[in-house]
Each structure stands twice: as structure tokens, then as C-alpha cells.
Design an enzyme around this catalytic site. Sequence first.
Site, mmCIF file in Angstrom:
data_model
loop_
_atom_site.group_PDB
_atom_site.id
_atom_site.type_symbol
_atom_site.label_atom_id
_atom_site.label_comp_id
_atom_site.label_asym_id
_atom_site.label_seq_id
_atom_site.Cartn_x
_atom_site.Cartn_y
_atom_site.Cartn_z
ATOM 1 N N GLY A 293 -33.540 104.880 67.817
ATOM 2 C CA GLY A 293 -32.472 105.176 66.883
ATOM 3 C C GLY A 293 -31.653 106.389 67.263
ATOM 4 O O GLY A 293 -30.458 106.311 67.493
ATOM 5 N N GLU B 19 -27.213 108.067 59.301
ATOM 6 C CA GLU B 19 -26.120 108.734 60.033
ATOM 7 C C GLU B 19 -26.637 109.891 60.881
ATOM 8 O O GLU B 19 -26.010 110.935 61.017
ATOM 9 C CB GLU B 19 -25.051 109.228 59.054
ATOM 10 C CG GLU B 19 -23.638 109.014 59.520
ATOM 11 C CD GLU B 19 -23.179 107.564 59.355
ATOM 12 O OE1 GLU B 19 -22.013 107.278 59.602
ATOM 13 O OE2 GLU B 19 -24.001 106.711 59.003
ATOM 14 N N GLU C 172 -33.520 115.819 61.358
ATOM 15 C CA GLU C 172 -34.040 116.493 62.545
ATOM 16 C C GLU C 172 -32.967 116.554 63.633
ATOM 17 O O GLU C 172 -32.792 117.577 64.316
ATOM 18 C CB GLU C 172 -35.293 115.775 63.049
ATOM 19 C CG GLU C 172 -36.518 115.915 62.152
ATOM 20 C CD GLU C 172 -36.402 115.174 60.834
ATOM 21 O OE1 GLU C 172 -37.013 115.636 59.842
ATOM 22 O OE2 GLU C 172 -35.692 114.146 60.771
#
Length: 383
Positions: A129, A363, A367
Site C-alpha cells: 500500500g 490517503e 505513519e
Amino acid sequence: MIRLNDEERAIVDVVADFVDREVRTAARDLEHANTYPERLIERMKELGVFGLTIPEPYGEVSVSKRCYALVTEELARGWMSLAGAVGGHSVVSYLIAVFGTEEQKRRYLPRMATGELRATMALTEPSGGSDLQAISTTARRSGDRYVVDGAKMWISNARHAGLIALMCKTDPEATPRHRGISILLVEKGPGLTVSRDLPKLGYKGVESCEISFDGYEASLDAVLGGEEGRGFAQMMRGLEVGRIQVAARALGVGRAALEDSLRYAQEREAFGKPIWQHQSIGNYLADMATQLRAARLLTLDAAERLDGGERCDIEAGMAKLYASEAAMQIALNAVRIHGAAGYSTEFDVERYFRDAPLMIVGEGTNEIQRNVIVKQLIDRNPR
């Protein structure tokens, strides 16, 4: 801090009225049934919500990003899923308006402004991701076409969107990796499959899907801006808008949780007095209001920089980071204030608690936001 002209204030007021009259009365049943809000989406089209980030001459009403953030907050105050239905669409609108060729602008933006054509973006892949440079979806040239193969997931509005801004590799061997990444503007057709809706904790009603490309063909002029290898930089700019939008969604969820809690704390009594008069509950309310105000100021600051034509990667990251964490804490405190009622599906508080985590991971995870912020801090403050 909230500098809007009269037309923009009127737009925010109209959306707020729509939320109070039509959204809040319907959201609970639609959300619990996980039903796509067709009627509410049609009303949003009528109100011009889908065209607020599209400039003239392609759209009728283009507003500042400050106004756009406040409209998003109002929608999310009613039901976060409605704000989500506009999120990816707005990012793609911005990408085409800023980077698109004139032909791409004429082809897509007028229909996107009315909501006739709705758009989404496809970044995340099943194998990863956050590391967008590691995507494996490819678009290889074959004659006068691109042949696209790969898979994407967590694509919001995938079944209802007619246009997808697809992040893919047009040169898998490029060094550094980002130079081989492009954005293709693709429409539904053979070889593109929306395979399944992904089950979710919250964000109900609006689908998030896995999609696959298997020999899908796109024309060479589908590349955003007409030039390969610029997709990563283009998307990073687009995500500034996306992160402001996610921060504004968090504002809406947090505001709804605070408003419900203020009402309940004045109506509910314990030990002979309204519960807000008990210090522990009063402290919760004070903290919630303070966090919400700070989050709004951060969000509007980022929006104002974008309106001024400045990069706002660090500011948008800060707004998204703080607002999403604040919304999560506010929603949790709302459950505490409501007690057992906060755990009941007969109250909206439990929905806020389920919706809030999306803004923490969506979005770009928080982190990743911290990584972006610290990198920009060092870049702006070299030794």
C-alpha cells in the site's frame, strides 16, 4: 481564519441545510443496511458538489480549497460515506485540471462537474500500500495502444465511477523507479473487472473494491498530460488535495460526535444533575472541542496554502495526521459520554467510532504522514 466570499458562504450553508434536512434523517438506516445512497448522490449532483474543484470554463462554480474543505466537513458531519463519494473524484478533477492536456480537460471535466461522469483513483495494490513506487501494475506499448495488466484494491466508488486515474508502470526498468510511473485515464471496458466489494468496519454504503486489468487496452493519449514518467510527481500533488479532503472528513466526524455529546450531556442526568456538570464528562467535552478547533485550523491553513499556489505537502500531512487522530479520540470520548447508549446501534455515536479509523489509514497512513513531515522539515531547514 475562514475567509470565504458571499457565494462560498452560501454554498456551505446550502450543503449544511441539505445535511440537516435529508442526510442525517436517512444516514443511520442506509448505513446499517449498507445501501448505496443513490437518492442522496443525485441531490449532491443537483447541488453542484461534484464540480466544486473544477475551474471555468469546464465547470460552472469553482470554489477555494477552504470552501471545499468546509463543504466536505458538512457532508461528513451528516454521513462520512457521502464525503468519501466525492473524495477520489475531486482528486482526479484536480489532476486533470492541473496536469491534463487540453483535449483531456474538454473530454472529461464538463461531465465530471455535473456528476454525470464520476471518477476515482487506483493506487493501492494487493501486495502493498504505502510504497507507491513498488507498484506492479504495468502498461506496455503495443502498436498504438497500451496493454494494461495488474490488480488494485480498496478502490472507492469503483462500481459507480466511469473514469479511473490508474497509477501504473510504463517503464518497469526505469531508475529511479518513480521515473517509470505514469497515470492513465481509463474508462470501463473489456479487460477491466471490478471483482468484489471488500467488507469494511465502517464507511458503509459506498463500495470499496478490488479491480483487475487483464489485457485491458488504452489509447496512447490516455497518459495524463500526454507524457510518460510523470505520474508519481503528479499523484503526490493530487494527494495534497486528497489529504486535505480526508482531514475535512475527520472534522465532520469529530464535529458530529461532539455535537451529539453536547446534546446528550445536557439532557442526561446522573446523581441529580446534568452529566456535563460532572468534572470527568466536562473535561472530555473541553478536550474534544479543543482538538476539533485545532484540527480545523490546521486543515484550513493547508487549504489556504494550496489556494495560494504553494506546495502544501507538509501542511496537508499535518492536517490529515492531526485531524484523523483527533477524530478517533473524539469519537471514543463520545462513546464514553454516552455510556451504554454509545454502544447501541440506535445512536449514531457507534457509527462515528467505526468511521473514524478510515481517516487514520486512508490517503497515506499516519505513519507515512510522519515520514513526509519529517523529510520536509529537514528539506526546509538544512544545516
